[in-house]
Design an enzyme around this catalytic site. Structure first.
Site, PDB file in Angstrom:
ATOM      1  N   ALA A  58      49.158  54.848  41.471  1.00  0.00           N
ATOM      2  CA  ALA A  58      48.511  55.226  40.208  1.00  0.00           C
ATOM      3  C   ALA A  58      49.496  55.490  39.072  1.00  0.00           C
ATOM      4  O   ALA A  58      49.220  55.178  37.912  1.00  0.00           O
ATOM      5  CB  ALA A  58      47.644  56.457  40.428  1.00  0.00           C
TER       6      ALA A  58
ATOM      7  N   GLN B 256      48.067  50.035  45.455  1.00  0.00           N
ATOM      8  CA  GLN B 256      46.895  50.891  45.628  1.00  0.00           C
ATOM      9  C   GLN B 256      46.002  50.785  44.389  1.00  0.00           C
ATOM     10  O   GLN B 256      44.914  51.329  44.368  1.00  0.00           O
ATOM     11  CB  GLN B 256      47.317  52.358  45.757  1.00  0.00           C
ATOM     12  CG  GLN B 256      48.181  52.668  46.951  1.00  0.00           C
ATOM     13  CD  GLN B 256      48.686  54.106  46.871  1.00  0.00           C
ATOM     14  OE1 GLN B 256      49.662  54.405  46.209  1.00  0.00           O
ATOM     15  NE2 GLN B 256      48.002  55.016  47.541  1.00  0.00           N
TER      16      GLN B 256
ATOM     17  N   ILE C  98      43.687  49.160  41.329  1.00  0.00           N
ATOM     18  CA  ILE C  98      42.550  48.233  41.370  1.00  0.00           C
ATOM     19  C   ILE C  98      42.369  47.506  40.045  1.00  0.00           C
ATOM     20  O   ILE C  98      41.370  46.835  39.831  1.00  0.00           O
ATOM     21  CB  ILE C  98      41.244  48.996  41.719  1.00  0.00           C
ATOM     22  CG1 ILE C  98      40.999  50.138  40.731  1.00  0.00           C
ATOM     23  CG2 ILE C  98      41.306  49.528  43.153  1.00  0.00           C
ATOM     24  CD1 ILE C  98      39.708  50.896  40.967  1.00  0.00           C
TER      25      ILE C  98
ATOM     26  N   HIS D  52      42.988  48.515  47.845  1.00  0.00           N
ATOM     27  CA  HIS D  52      41.701  49.105  47.463  1.00  0.00           C
ATOM     28  C   HIS D  52      40.847  48.156  46.634  1.00  0.00           C
ATOM     29  O   HIS D  52      39.944  48.592  45.928  1.00  0.00           O
ATOM     30  CB  HIS D  52      41.930  50.421  46.708  1.00  0.00           C
ATOM     31  CG  HIS D  52      42.613  51.461  47.543  1.00  0.00           C
ATOM     32  ND1 HIS D  52      43.687  52.208  47.100  1.00  0.00           N
ATOM     33  CD2 HIS D  52      42.404  51.860  48.816  1.00  0.00           C
ATOM     34  CE1 HIS D  52      44.098  53.019  48.066  1.00  0.00           C
ATOM     35  NE2 HIS D  52      43.340  52.830  49.115  1.00  0.00           N
TER      36      HIS D  52
ATOM     37  N   CYS E 119      28.159  38.996  43.821  1.00  0.00           N
ATOM     38  CA  CYS E 119      26.754  39.204  44.160  1.00  0.00           C
ATOM     39  C   CYS E 119      26.631  39.468  45.659  1.00  0.00           C
ATOM     40  O   CYS E 119      27.185  38.732  46.472  1.00  0.00           O
ATOM     41  CB  CYS E 119      25.952  37.969  43.769  1.00  0.00           C
ATOM     42  SG  CYS E 119      24.259  37.999  44.400  1.00  0.00           S
TER      43      CYS E 119
HETATM   44 ZN   LIG Z   1      23.577  35.938  43.450  1.00  0.00          ZN
END
Ligand SMILES: [Zn+2]
Length: 250
Positions: free
Chosen positions: A28, A106, A108, A124, A132
């Site tokens: 971080a 770490q 994202i 992560h 989806c």
């Molecule tokens: Zn979809």
């Protein structure tokens, strides 16, 4: 740079010069220098948003609008604006020099890839990769933001629910990434911790794996970490500042 750091910086220069299988492990603190607020600690995102509501997989599967509101108000504007910092670019330079073996992160925010890093192990997940749950179609940040301005929670063109590519609380870590990280830690000659406090699993275990397999361990972090005692060199400073002092970008 203070003079107390000068000796350590020349030591780091020597270590990097003699290493050719470097693993960079970023946390971080590395992203904070790109304006990405940290999650933990005072003033961190989790002090304002209870992660067990806003980023918990069980709540998300029942009602994802908590997460998507959090995304819309807090994550999208910050990630959209954030740019890689000098530290990210120095790692790209190390890759070009053929000295960098892997980047493990770490974080994202996907900023390593934005800077041009080709191969990043993400422990992560990645906020920028949204997919989806029904048909696995992927959406980027902007596409998702557009969809959630229309309806909240946002829906895929197939009608399915979208999920962020990040690992939410209560979700297992991605096993493939974890395994690649372990292998990288076992096979590197220098394990370079950059802006990680090394308290969260699996971050806490990686330096020891590297060290037990013969690597040199260097930790550059603003604050002390629990792994400092086994490190060959510890520099309590900004990782991006130290890196850009040690390695000039071509
Ligand atoms: Zn979809």
């Amino acid at each position: 740079m203070t003079s107390s750091n000068d000796g350590k910086i020349s030591e780091l220069k020597k270590i990097i010069a003699t290493s050719d299988k470097i693993v960079a492990f970023t946390g971080a603190g590395f992203s904070a220098e790109s304006g990405i607020s940290t999650f933990r600690g005072a003033g961190g995102l989790w002090s304002r948003y209870d992660p067990n509501i806003y980023a918990n997989i069980n709540i998300f599967m029942q009602d994802s609008s908590y997460y998507w509101n959090f995304f819309k108000d807090e994550r999208y504007p910050v990630i959209k604006k954030a740019k890689p910092n000098d530290g990210h670019y120095v790692l790209v330079e190390l890759e070009k020099l053929g000295k960098l073996y892997r980047v493990i992160t770490q974080n994202i925010d996907g900023l390593h890839q934005v800077a041009g890093q080709s191969d990043v192990i993400e422990l992560h997940g990645n906020t920028r990769k949204i997919y989806c749950l029904n048909c696995e179609k992927t959406y980027n940040l902007d596409e998702t933001y557009k969809l959630l301005q229309k309806e909240l929670p946002p829906k895929c063109s197939c009608g399915g629910n979208l999920k962020p590519g990040t690992i939410l609380f209560g979700e297992p870590l991605p096993q493939a990434a974890l395994e690649m990280a372990r292998i990288a830690a076992q096979n590197c000659d220098l394990f370079l911790v950059l802006g990680s406090s090394l308290v969260v699993y699996p971050a806490a275990s990686m330096p020891r794996i590297a060290k037990n397999n013969g690597a040199t361990l260097v930790i550059i972090n603003i604050d002390p970490t629990p792994m400092d005692e086994i490190a060959d060199l510890v520099i309590n400073n900004s990782a991006s500042k130290i890196l850009s002092t040690v390695i000039k970008r071509g």
